[in-house]
Structures are given as C-alpha cells and as structure tokens.
Motif scaffolding. Structure first.
Motif, PDB file in Angstrom:
ATOM      1  N   UNK A   4       0.838  -1.211   0.000  1.00 49.48           N
ATOM      2  CA  UNK A   4       0.000   0.000   0.000  1.00 49.48           C
ATOM      3  C   UNK A   4       0.869   1.255   0.000  1.00 49.48           C
ATOM      4  N   UNK A   5       1.930   1.261   0.788  1.00 51.70           N
ATOM      5  CA  UNK A   5       2.819   2.417   0.849  1.00 51.70           C
ATOM      6  C   UNK A   5       3.516   2.657  -0.487  1.00 51.70           C
ATOM      7  N   UNK A   6       4.037   1.583  -1.084  1.00 52.01           N
ATOM      8  CA  UNK A   6       4.725   1.720  -2.384  1.00 52.01           C
ATOM      9  C   UNK A   6       3.747   2.207  -3.449  1.00 52.01           C
ATOM     10  N   UNK A   7       2.550   1.651  -3.466  1.00 52.18           N
ATOM     11  CA  UNK A   7       1.545   2.100  -4.436  1.00 52.18           C
ATOM     12  C   UNK A   7       1.188   3.567  -4.220  1.00 52.18           C
ATOM     13  N   UNK A   8       1.023   3.964  -2.975  1.00 50.62           N
ATOM     14  CA  UNK A   8       0.687   5.354  -2.665  1.00 50.62           C
ATOM     15  C   UNK A   8       1.795   6.304  -3.121  1.00 50.62           C
ATOM     16  N   UNK A   9       3.054   5.930  -2.825  1.00 49.97           N
ATOM     17  CA  UNK A   9       4.178   6.795  -3.183  1.00 49.97           C
ATOM     18  C   UNK A   9       4.369   6.922  -4.689  1.00 49.97           C
ATOM     19  N   UNK A  10       4.166   5.820  -5.429  1.00 51.20           N
ATOM     20  CA  UNK A  10       4.483   5.835  -6.856  1.00 51.20           C
ATOM     21  C   UNK A  10       3.278   5.998  -7.773  1.00 51.20           C
ATOM     22  N   UNK A  22      -5.272   6.866  -4.573  1.00 52.66           N
ATOM     23  CA  UNK A  22      -6.264   5.842  -4.934  1.00 52.66           C
ATOM     24  C   UNK A  22      -5.600   4.466  -5.000  1.00 52.66           C
ATOM     25  N   UNK A  23      -4.446   4.385  -5.640  1.00 50.62           N
ATOM     26  CA  UNK A  23      -3.728   3.104  -5.717  1.00 50.62           C
ATOM     27  C   UNK A  23      -3.291   2.654  -4.327  1.00 50.62           C
ATOM     28  N   UNK A  24      -2.897   3.587  -3.483  1.00 47.44           N
ATOM     29  CA  UNK A  24      -2.463   3.246  -2.133  1.00 47.44           C
ATOM     30  C   UNK A  24      -3.567   2.625  -1.297  1.00 47.44           C
ATOM     31  N   UNK A  25      -4.726   3.293  -1.239  1.00 47.64           N
ATOM     32  CA  UNK A  25      -5.792   2.705  -0.422  1.00 47.64           C
ATOM     33  C   UNK A  25      -6.415   1.487  -1.101  1.00 47.64           C
ATOM     34  N   UNK A  26      -6.352   1.419  -2.414  1.00 48.85           N
ATOM     35  CA  UNK A  26      -6.827   0.217  -3.108  1.00 48.85           C
ATOM     36  C   UNK A  26      -5.934  -0.971  -2.767  1.00 48.85           C
ATOM     37  N   UNK A  27      -4.626  -0.737  -2.730  1.00 46.16           N
ATOM     38  CA  UNK A  27      -3.697  -1.790  -2.337  1.00 46.16           C
ATOM     39  C   UNK A  27      -3.894  -2.221  -0.896  1.00 46.16           C
ATOM     40  N   UNK A  28      -4.144  -1.262  -0.024  1.00 42.11           N
ATOM     41  CA  UNK A  28      -4.412  -1.578   1.380  1.00 42.11           C
ATOM     42  C   UNK A  28      -5.661  -2.449   1.499  1.00 42.11           C
ATOM     43  N   UNK A  29      -6.704  -2.082   0.792  1.00 42.47           N
ATOM     44  CA  UNK A  29      -7.942  -2.860   0.838  1.00 42.47           C
ATOM     45  C   UNK A  29      -7.748  -4.268   0.276  1.00 42.47           C
ATOM     46  N   UNK A  89     -18.607  -0.334  -2.210  1.00 41.31           N
ATOM     47  CA  UNK A  89     -18.533   0.801  -1.286  1.00 41.31           C
ATOM     48  C   UNK A  89     -17.416   1.792  -1.572  1.00 41.31           C
ATOM     49  N   UNK A  90     -16.429   1.384  -2.342  1.00 44.36           N
ATOM     50  CA  UNK A  90     -15.256   2.255  -2.510  1.00 44.36           C
ATOM     51  C   UNK A  90     -15.186   2.762  -3.953  1.00 44.36           C
ATOM     52  N   UNK A 116      -4.496  -2.525  -8.402  1.00 41.77           N
ATOM     53  CA  UNK A 116      -3.854  -2.426  -7.092  1.00 41.77           C
ATOM     54  C   UNK A 116      -4.527  -3.356  -6.089  1.00 41.77           C
ATOM     55  N   UNK A 117      -5.843  -3.459  -6.147  1.00 42.45           N
ATOM     56  CA  UNK A 117      -6.566  -4.363  -5.242  1.00 42.45           C
ATOM     57  C   UNK A 117      -6.112  -5.796  -5.470  1.00 42.45           C
TER      58      UNK A 117
END
Length: 134
Positions: A31-37, A41-48, A101-102, A109-110
């Motif tokens: 999630x962090x790598x997706x968010x940074x790069x 949206x990619x960051x929280x999608x990866x987290x989910x 919901x999202x 990313x999900x």
C-alpha cells in the motif's frame, strides 16, 4: 464424546502468528509503495486488497489453532473445515463490499496486493519452519 481442550498457548505463540504478521507487513508495504508511486487511490486500493486476504486468513488461523493435543483431533478437523468455509465466505463478502462501497478504486492495485498477501501465505512453510518451539 470429544473433549475440546483450549489451546494453552496464546494466539501470538501459534505457528500462524508470524505468517499473519508478515502478511500484515506485506499489506502495508505494498500500500505504501503504491501510494508513493501511483497516488492515493492506488495506495488505499492496495491496502484494501491486502486486507481482503489478511482478514479471512486471520479468521481461519484463529479457528484452526483454538484447540491442541491428540484428544482434540476431531475438533481441530472440524474447525479446519468450518474455518475454511468461513474464510471463503468472508473473502467473497469483503470483495463485494470493496467493489460496492469504494469509489474510485484501482482494480489492479486491489488484485495485486491481494495476490502478494496470498503469495506470502503460500510461502508459510518457509516462515514457520524457523518458528521457535516454546
């Protein structure tokens, strides 16, 4: 009559715990790598996506490791089957919840994060092998 003996060791001492912790680290790392790069949206999608894998795995591990010992063999097998069924249902419910919901959602990313966490679980034998026996 089957005697169900609770596991005397706390959950954090079971062989599943280090695997779940590594899955949590992978979830947060992806999630962090997706968010940074790729952005928020990619960051929280990866987290989910990671949580969709991690939460059902945690449920399964908790169910299976509730009992221990030879006298609990039938209970352990029963927990294995009900835990796996619950894990599948929980995974489906979580995916549906995320899709409905999202918004906006980065589907790649999900799924990427979900698969990364599953791959971590698949390598669990390598992780558990080095787990100290207390």
């Amino acid at each position: 009559m089957v005697v169900k003996t609770p596991n005397k060791a706390p959950f954090h001492r079971t062989p599943a715990f280090p695997v779940l912790m590594l899955q949590l680290v992978v979830t947060l790392g992806v999630a962090l790598v997706l968010w940074l790069f790729q952005g928020l949206v990619a960051g929280y999608s990866g987290l989910l996506g990671g949580l969709v894998a991690l939460i059902p795995n945690s449920y399964f591990a908790f169910r299976v490791f509730r009992y221990s010992g030879a006298r609990s063999a039938r209970a352990i097998v029963g927990e294995f089957y009900s835990g796996e069924a619950g894990k599948l249902i929980l995974t489906a419910v979580l995916f549906i919840t995320v899709w409905l919901a999202v918004e906006p959602l980065n589907v790649a990313a999900v799924f990427g994060s979900y698969l990364a966490v599953l791959a971590t679980g698949a390598s669990a034998l390598l992780i558990v092998r080095g787990f100290p026996k207390h």
